[in-house]
Design an enzyme around this catalytic site. Structure first.
Site, short mmCIF file in Angstrom:
data_model
loop_
_atom_site.label_atom_id
_atom_site.label_comp_id
_atom_site.label_asym_id
_atom_site.label_seq_id
_atom_site.Cartn_x
_atom_site.Cartn_y
_atom_site.Cartn_z
CE LYS A 1 -4.68 -1.58 1.95
NZ LYS A 1 -5.19 -1.29 2.54
CE LYS B 1 -13.80 -4.41 1.85
NZ LYS B 1 -12.88 -3.94 2.07
CE LYS C 1 -7.08 -8.03 -0.76
NZ LYS C 1 -7.05 -8.05 0.47
P1 AMP Z 1 -10.79 -6.04 4.16
O1 AMP Z 1 -11.96 -6.29 2.59
O2 AMP Z 1 -9.81 -6.67 3.84
O3 AMP Z 1 -11.38 -5.06 5.51
O4 AMP Z 1 -11.12 -7.90 4.28
C1 AMP Z 1 -11.85 -8.00 5.42
C2 AMP Z 1 -11.89 -9.67 5.19
O5 AMP Z 1 -12.35 -10.28 3.77
C3 AMP Z 1 -10.69 -10.28 5.80
O6 AMP Z 1 -10.75 -11.65 6.95
C4 AMP Z 1 -9.96 -10.65 4.65
O7 AMP Z 1 -9.13 -11.41 4.48
C5 AMP Z 1 -11.16 -10.73 3.41
N1 AMP Z 1 -10.90 -10.92 2.02
C6 AMP Z 1 -10.95 -10.04 1.68
N2 AMP Z 1 -10.65 -10.13 0.38
C7 AMP Z 1 -10.30 -11.63 -0.21
C8 AMP Z 1 -10.23 -12.19 -1.08
N3 AMP Z 1 -10.17 -11.96 -2.23
N4 AMP Z 1 -10.19 -13.43 -0.27
C9 AMP Z 1 -10.43 -14.58 0.51
N5 AMP Z 1 -10.58 -13.31 1.90
C10 AMP Z 1 -10.49 -12.02 1.29
#
Ligand code: AMP
Ligand code: TRP
Length: 343
Positions: free
Chosen positions: A112, A200, A197
């Site tokens: 990042k 979002k 990955k």
């Molecule tokens: P975040 O969107 O970074 O707040 O992630 C929230 C949860 O979703 C965390 O446990 C991440 O590890 C999981 N997560 C986010 N993106 C992915 C992805 N592409 N594949 C699997 N898990 C994800």
């Protein structure tokens, strides 16, 4: 009972990656077998360039989607991180236990940081200290388990290190937690770039399936997914990342396994078609419940108010203990002046 904590940051619309990698496990398994807390970790959303109005909107939407995904406030605690002061209170103390070098080694920080610099933006100090705040989120509740996707494992490892170090230096205070991840789809990849990955926070793209995408949109995105050269459907994460990603998504949506699904598909076209339909079916109830909840915003607000109250009561004693242990003077309360004087 096992204590579970996890969170999702409101930096963008939630994706199929969030759902398969984390949220589904929370709703289908964790809330039933443990004393679980799930948080919209909004303080974390301020670590990169953000728009205040959008952050507020996304926080409300994330909370609604947590409930739409099946979290039941009678079984678990759902709340917004910034409603509970203990996170920030504990984070500072943990900053006094963590080192600068440890923070700079975090993969997510390095990625990042590079992205922010490439965009000509300054890097917020909070981006560097973010894993400490995440450690505070987890340690404040004495969580034993942290169900997260693969990308968060390093942060949970750091949390363990900080807990052990604090306990050794200042006396036993924190439970040492461990990360848990789903068997398949712990890392859902971008459909247009299966080596990165499905995140979002990236600019909205055709390679990201959002939880609230209409069925037609999901179908189009999956049908246009980048596949690998060759025609045979084989499960090979290294050599055929595009096909492997589709197989994992399909497996996760149908409770199957990627190898046997590879064997029953003769072409990329049929794999895509089945995957698209499976994703649409998995998302359908979430979208339906989301629509219902949006019609009743008072209910969501009440869940969050009650959730924050419960969370506060759980975190407060542990954070107070950490403050005492590290050498901060307890405030004198009117109720127990003699007790404080005697300490
Ligand atoms: P975040 O969107 O970074 O707040 O992630 C929230 C949860 O979703 C965390 O446990 C991440 O590890 C999981 N997560 C986010 N993106 C992915 C992805 N592409 N594949 C699997 N898990 C994800
Ligand atoms: N850092 C996590 C992510 O980006 C979100 C998060 C913040 C979290 N605090 C947490 C996850 C505590 C689990 C436990 O996905």
């Amino acid at each position: 009972m096992t204590r579970v904590f996890s969170g999702v940051k409101p930096t963008g619309h939630l994706t199929l990656g969030n759902y398969l990698g984390a949220m589904r496990q929370w709703a289908e398994v964790d809330q039933y077998r443990s004393d679980a807390l799930f948080s919209v970790v909004d303080l974390h959303a301020l670590t990169v360039d953000h728009d205040p109005a959008r952050t507020r909107r996304l926080s409300r939407q994330a909370a609604t989607l947590l409930l739409a995904s099946g979290l039941d406030p009678r079984l678990c605690t759902v709340f917004v991180q910034s409603h509970v002061d203990e996170h920030a209170r504990l984070s500072y103390v943990l900053e006094c236990v963590a080192t600068d070098g440890e923070m700079r080694r975090m993969i997510q920080y390095r990625e990042k940081e590079a992205r922010e610099r490439a965009r000509g933006r300054g890097v917020r100090l909070s981006l560097l200290t973010y894993p400490v705040l995440m450690a505070a989120d987890i340690l404040a509740y004495g969580a034993d388990e942290v169900p997260v996707g693969d990308d968060q494992k390093q942060h949970v490892e750091l949390t363990r290190d900080l807990a052990v170090r604090f306990n050794q230096r200042y006396g036993h205070t924190f439970v040492v937690p461990r990360a848990t991840a789903p068997k398949v789809a712990a890392r859902v990849m971008n459909l247009q770039d299966p080596t990165s990955k499905m995140g979002k926070s990236e600019d909205s793209g055709p390679g990201i399936v959002y939880l609230l995408d209409e069925p037609d949109v999901v179908r189009r995105k999956v049908m246009r997914a980048v596949t690998d050269s060759g025609h045979e459907v084989v499960y090979d994460r290294e050599g055929r990342p595009g096909v492997a990603n589709l197989l994992e998504i399909l497996a996760a949506c149908t409770d199957g396994n990627p190898e046997s699904l590879a064997a029953v598909h003769q072409s990329y076209g049929s794999l895509k078609k089945d995957t698209a339909e499976a994703v649409i079916e998995v998302l359908r109830p979430v979208r339906d419940r989301h629509r219902e909840l949006c019609a009743d915003p008072g209910y969501v607000e009440e869940v969050l108010r009650h959730g924050a109250e419960k969370a506060r009561a759980m975190a407060r004693p542990t954070v107070d203990t950490a403050y005492r242990a590290i050498g901060l003077l307890p405030p004198v309360t009117e109720a127990e002046p003699a007790l404080n004087a005697a300490r």
